[in-house]
Design a protein around this motif. Structure first.
Motif, mmCIF file in Angstrom:
data_model
loop_
_atom_site.group_PDB
_atom_site.id
_atom_site.type_symbol
_atom_site.label_atom_id
_atom_site.label_comp_id
_atom_site.label_asym_id
_atom_site.label_seq_id
_atom_site.Cartn_x
_atom_site.Cartn_y
_atom_site.Cartn_z
ATOM 1 N N LEU A 68 -12.076 19.741 -26.108
ATOM 2 C CA LEU A 68 -13.472 20.708 -25.496
ATOM 3 C C LEU A 68 -14.667 19.597 -25.690
ATOM 4 O O LEU A 68 -14.883 19.053 -26.660
ATOM 5 C CB LEU A 68 -13.457 21.863 -26.704
ATOM 6 N N ASP A 69 -15.178 19.520 -24.632
ATOM 7 C CA ASP A 69 -16.546 18.768 -24.560
ATOM 8 C C ASP A 69 -17.718 19.743 -24.713
ATOM 9 O O ASP A 69 -18.006 20.563 -23.954
ATOM 10 C CB ASP A 69 -16.505 18.259 -22.991
ATOM 11 N N ILE A 70 -18.345 19.420 -25.851
ATOM 12 C CA ILE A 70 -19.302 20.281 -26.177
ATOM 13 C C ILE A 70 -20.745 19.742 -25.368
ATOM 14 O O ILE A 70 -21.186 18.661 -25.657
ATOM 15 C CB ILE A 70 -19.527 20.346 -27.785
ATOM 16 N N THR A 71 -21.315 20.516 -24.645
ATOM 17 C CA THR A 71 -22.475 19.991 -23.807
ATOM 18 C C THR A 71 -23.680 20.564 -24.415
ATOM 19 O O THR A 71 -23.661 21.556 -25.201
ATOM 20 C CB THR A 71 -22.497 20.482 -22.363
ATOM 21 N N PRO A 72 -24.910 20.060 -23.978
ATOM 22 C CA PRO A 72 -26.109 20.664 -24.695
ATOM 23 C C PRO A 72 -26.456 22.176 -24.443
ATOM 24 O O PRO A 72 -27.072 22.853 -24.926
ATOM 25 C CB PRO A 72 -27.074 19.994 -23.925
ATOM 26 N N THR A 94 -33.377 23.622 -30.373
ATOM 27 C CA THR A 94 -33.455 23.382 -29.121
ATOM 28 C C THR A 94 -34.140 22.183 -28.750
ATOM 29 O O THR A 94 -33.891 21.291 -27.819
ATOM 30 C CB THR A 94 -34.168 24.591 -28.287
ATOM 31 N N PHE A 95 -35.384 21.776 -29.577
ATOM 32 C CA PHE A 95 -35.795 20.406 -29.720
ATOM 33 C C PHE A 95 -34.890 19.237 -29.596
ATOM 34 O O PHE A 95 -34.852 18.252 -28.894
ATOM 35 C CB PHE A 95 -36.900 20.142 -30.726
ATOM 36 N N VAL A 96 -33.990 19.411 -30.643
ATOM 37 C CA VAL A 96 -33.082 18.204 -30.696
ATOM 38 C C VAL A 96 -31.992 18.153 -29.860
ATOM 39 O O VAL A 96 -31.613 16.960 -29.397
ATOM 40 C CB VAL A 96 -32.101 18.532 -32.199
ATOM 41 N N SER A 97 -31.550 19.321 -29.147
ATOM 42 C CA SER A 97 -30.640 19.180 -27.982
ATOM 43 C C SER A 97 -31.419 18.693 -26.582
ATOM 44 O O SER A 97 -30.566 17.814 -26.049
ATOM 45 C CB SER A 97 -30.414 20.676 -27.549
ATOM 46 N N PHE A 98 -32.738 19.082 -26.428
ATOM 47 C CA PHE A 98 -33.221 18.435 -25.180
ATOM 48 C C PHE A 98 -33.495 16.887 -25.657
ATOM 49 O O PHE A 98 -33.332 15.927 -24.705
ATOM 50 C CB PHE A 98 -34.469 19.221 -24.846
ATOM 51 N N ASN A 122 -31.675 14.739 -27.270
ATOM 52 C CA ASN A 122 -30.387 14.330 -27.105
ATOM 53 C C ASN A 122 -29.945 14.337 -25.689
ATOM 54 O O ASN A 122 -29.650 13.147 -25.116
ATOM 55 C CB ASN A 122 -29.299 15.150 -28.073
ATOM 56 N N GLN A 123 -30.246 15.131 -24.852
ATOM 57 C CA GLN A 123 -29.753 15.211 -23.501
ATOM 58 C C GLN A 123 -30.669 14.259 -22.701
ATOM 59 O O GLN A 123 -30.116 13.810 -21.660
ATOM 60 C CB GLN A 123 -30.137 16.511 -22.836
ATOM 61 N N LEU A 124 -32.013 13.987 -23.248
ATOM 62 C CA LEU A 124 -32.866 13.128 -22.516
ATOM 63 C C LEU A 124 -32.890 11.748 -23.040
ATOM 64 O O LEU A 124 -33.508 11.080 -22.303
ATOM 65 C CB LEU A 124 -34.207 13.985 -22.364
ATOM 66 N N ASN A 125 -32.321 11.598 -23.862
ATOM 67 C CA ASN A 125 -32.363 10.575 -24.536
ATOM 68 C C ASN A 125 -33.534 9.980 -25.124
ATOM 69 O O ASN A 125 -34.027 8.887 -24.808
ATOM 70 C CB ASN A 125 -31.521 9.547 -23.856
ATOM 71 N N ASP A 126 -34.233 10.787 -25.577
ATOM 72 C CA ASP A 126 -35.842 10.628 -25.842
ATOM 73 C C ASP A 126 -35.906 10.985 -27.290
ATOM 74 O O ASP A 126 -35.219 11.988 -27.831
ATOM 75 C CB ASP A 126 -36.597 11.432 -25.138
ATOM 76 N N ILE A 127 -36.568 10.194 -28.182
ATOM 77 C CA ILE A 127 -36.839 10.237 -29.596
ATOM 78 C C ILE A 127 -38.030 11.644 -29.969
ATOM 79 O O ILE A 127 -38.059 12.004 -30.921
ATOM 80 C CB ILE A 127 -37.192 9.104 -30.404
ATOM 81 N N ARG A 128 -38.791 11.836 -28.747
ATOM 82 C CA ARG A 128 -40.203 12.608 -29.130
ATOM 83 C C ARG A 128 -39.583 14.003 -29.414
ATOM 84 O O ARG A 128 -40.451 14.654 -30.358
ATOM 85 C CB ARG A 128 -40.915 12.724 -27.756
ATOM 86 N N GLY A 129 -38.590 14.530 -29.083
ATOM 87 C CA GLY A 129 -38.090 16.087 -29.591
ATOM 88 C C GLY A 129 -37.726 16.076 -31.066
ATOM 89 O O GLY A 129 -38.166 16.951 -31.722
#
Length: 114
Positions: free
Chosen positions: A6-10, A51-55, A57-64
């Motif tokens: 099972l692939d867990i997506t954001p 939600t911030f951590v999920s975004f 991770n998805q955007l590969n950005d540390i700002r969240g």
């Protein structure tokens, strides 16, 4: 198909965050116990953090994740102040509700206003 495949997506994290936020908002609106309302606010903050951590991770950005750090710092300050207020309310009346916040008013202030 097994659970290992099972692939867990954001999207899963966003749905869990939305459910957590909804449960917190409904609890905040429906319950009158101050302690339960306080826990619902914390649940809503944790949903936003997820939600911030999920975004992030998805955007590969540390700002969240940096924003989550600051939200956690503000939540810690809120816990300190909020629990102090809740303890002050429960010292005056056991089983107090959100409607009993006027118990914290100073009676001498009401005399000056009149």
């Amino acid at each position: 198909m097994s659970l290992a495949a099972l692939d867990i997506t954001p999207n899963y994290y966003l749905v869990v965050g939305a459910l957590m936020f909804t449960i917190g908002a409904v609890g905040l609106l429906l319950r009158r116990n101050v302690l339960v309302m306080f826990m619902c606010v914390e649940l809503m903050l944790n949903a936003v953090n997820l939600t911030f951590v999920s975004f992030a991770n998805q955007l590969n950005d540390i700002r969240g994740q940096v924003i989550v750090f600051f939200v956690l710092a503000v939540a810690a300050a809120e816990v300190a102040v909020g629990l102090g207020i809740i303890v002050a309310i429960f010292r005056r009346r056991r089983g107090a509700t959100a409607d009993d916040l006027d118990l914290l008013k100073d009676p001498s202030v009401d005399e000056v206003a009149q």
